[in-house]
Design a protein around this motif. Structure first.
Motif, PDB file in Angstrom:
ATOM      1  N   ASP A 104       0.815  -1.214   0.000  1.00 46.98           N
ATOM      2  CA  ASP A 104       0.000   0.000   0.000  1.00 46.98           C
ATOM      3  C   ASP A 104       0.845   1.259   0.000  1.00 46.98           C
ATOM      4  O   ASP A 104       0.446   2.297  -0.539  1.00 46.98           O
ATOM      5  N   SER A 105       2.046   1.163   0.589  1.00 48.26           N
ATOM      6  CA  SER A 105       2.874   2.361   0.713  1.00 48.26           C
ATOM      7  C   SER A 105       4.052   2.384  -0.246  1.00 48.26           C
ATOM      8  O   SER A 105       4.741   3.413  -0.361  1.00 48.26           O
ATOM      9  N   ARG A 106       4.304   1.281  -0.909  1.00 50.00           N
ATOM     10  CA  ARG A 106       5.514   1.251  -1.745  1.00 50.00           C
ATOM     11  C   ARG A 106       5.339   0.264  -2.897  1.00 50.00           C
ATOM     12  O   ARG A 106       4.773  -0.822  -2.726  1.00 50.00           O
ATOM     13  N   GLU A 107       5.854   0.667  -4.065  1.00 46.29           N
ATOM     14  CA  GLU A 107       5.870  -0.215  -5.233  1.00 46.29           C
ATOM     15  C   GLU A 107       7.203  -0.028  -5.934  1.00 46.29           C
ATOM     16  O   GLU A 107       7.570   1.084  -6.317  1.00 46.29           O
ATOM     17  N   SER A 108       7.944  -1.126  -6.073  1.00 45.17           N
ATOM     18  CA  SER A 108       9.279  -1.007  -6.677  1.00 45.17           C
ATOM     19  C   SER A 108       9.679  -2.324  -7.311  1.00 45.17           C
ATOM     20  O   SER A 108       9.144  -3.392  -6.988  1.00 45.17           O
ATOM     21  N   GLU A 109      10.649  -2.199  -8.238  1.00 44.75           N
ATOM     22  CA  GLU A 109      11.235  -3.369  -8.884  1.00 44.75           C
ATOM     23  C   GLU A 109      12.718  -3.072  -9.071  1.00 44.75           C
ATOM     24  O   GLU A 109      13.094  -2.008  -9.547  1.00 44.75           O
TER      25      GLU A 109
END
Length: 388
Positions: A366-371
């Protein structure tokens, strides 16, 4: 990546299953019960007055009477005969321990049902002592601190004034010979070994002349047929031709090869019989390969990422040069990853390697999206307990 931490719930479940398995124990003495174990037979006991408990127990163990059953099956005449023979047996043991003036008296014969054991009274008298003891190592000088220390250690129980304990005398001889052979003196011997007793003065003089002979040295190391290239295994060998022989060095070399994770068993042994004066001992290394593949799997739940599955695979030796490939992966609702490592042993395969790594990780919360994608090339060198 540590995959084992993900398998904690499985491990706990496994322990729960184990705890449900009944285990048979015997009450009272804490020994494990076994329906196949024959019932123990109570043996004859004896009572010895006049000596301390350790010596009394030592004497009791050495007489024939205490090896007879106490179930009433033995004829009284047999037990009485053995009780009388025990006097001579104890007298012989005491004489070997230095108490040549000791007297052993049978006070009471045993009863077949052991309602009354055999009783003895022992009067030790003055022990026989060394007036002098000549313990020397020839030919000097021997430049081996451990062997010299072993000889010095033997001087204390064999010094002037010590009780003439024949058993201890033989133990020190055996210990010196064993130490010498462990360190490569395969022709070690005693050129003179004797205890001379002066009955009139009630004193003894001992002589022990120890000749270790020539110390063997390690020769060439031959690698027997292996799943790895012989040159790779040869680079794992710490033993250098010409080094003084030590049995401990062979054990350390075997352990070092086992720690490489390439082998399930290792034997490093001399190629010739270790008897007599041998200047050079060639060695042969025999190995058994470990399973090529290792698999891991785990599952768990954490408060941060929820349920998580993990897997791992390692190919311990892709080729005869000992290259390795490992993959580790993990999957969870908010975080997943995949890592791979290719390792190439270089100069010293036990401590020195080139490592090529590649990894991918993804976070979706919910607070972070990364690759993230990562690659690296590094050289790893172990120095003692540290790795650079």
């Amino acid at each position: 990546m540590d995959l084992t931490r993900c398998g904690l719930p499985i491990a706990l479940a496994f322990l729960c299953v184990l705890s449900a398995i009944p285990v048979a124990t015997s009450a009272g003495n804490g020994d494990h019960a076994s329906r196949d174990k024959p019932p123990s037979v109570q043996l004859q006991t004896i009572e010895i007055d006049g000596v301390d408990t350790p010596l009394a127990q030592r004497l009791a163990r050495g007489v024939s009477l205490t090896r007879e059953p106490a179930d009433g099956s033995r004829h009284p005449a047999r037990l009485n005969r053995l009780a009388g023979e025990a006097v001579d047996e104890m007298q012989t043991m005491l004489s070997a321990l230095g108490y040549r003036q000791a007297r052993v008296v049978l006070i009471a014969n045993p009863q077949p049902d052991m309602t009354s054991p055999a009783r003895y009274r022992v009067t030790l008298g003055e022990p026989l002592r060394y007036r002098a003891f000549d313990l020397t190592m020839t030919p000097p000088p021997i430049k081996d601190p451990e062997l010299i220390a072993g000889v010095e250690l033997a001087r204390e129980p064999l010094r002037a004034g010590a009780v003439v304990d024949q058993e201890r005398y033989e133990q020190e001889k055996d210990r010196l010979l064993a130490l010498a052979r462990e360190r490569g003196y395969f022709a070690a011997r005693f050129t003179r070994h004797e205890i001379l007793i002066d009955p009139e003065q009630y004193a003894a003089r001992g002589r022990l002349h120890f000749d270790p002979g020539v110390r063997s040295r390690f020769g060439e190391v031959r690698i027997a047929e292996s799943h790895l290239d012989p040159s790779l295994v040869q680079r794992m060998i710490r033993i250098q031709p010409g080094d003084p022989y030590q049995n401990r060095v062979l054990l350390l070399q075997e352990q070092a090869l086992m720690d490489s994770d390439y082998f399930s068993s290792v034997s490093v042994s001399p190629s010739v019989a270790m008897q007599g004066p041998i200047k050079t001992l060639p060695l042969t290394v025999v190995t058994t390969p470990r399973n090529r593949h290792r698999y891991q799997a785990g599952a768990g739940v954490t408060t941060d990422i929820g349920p998580r599955l993990s897997i791992g695979w390692l190919n311990r030796y892709l080729n005869r040069q000992g290259h390795r490939l490992g993959l580790e992966g993990a999957a969870a609702p908010v975080q997943s990853s995949l890592e791979g490592e290719y390792r190439i042993p270089i100069r010293d395969p036990l401590q020195d390697s080139l490592q090529l790594r590649a990894g991918w990780s993804s976070t979706d919360s919910d607070s972070r999206e990364s690759e993230l994608f990562e690659t690296s090339v590094e050289r790893s060198i172990a120095r003692g307990p540290w790795r650079e």
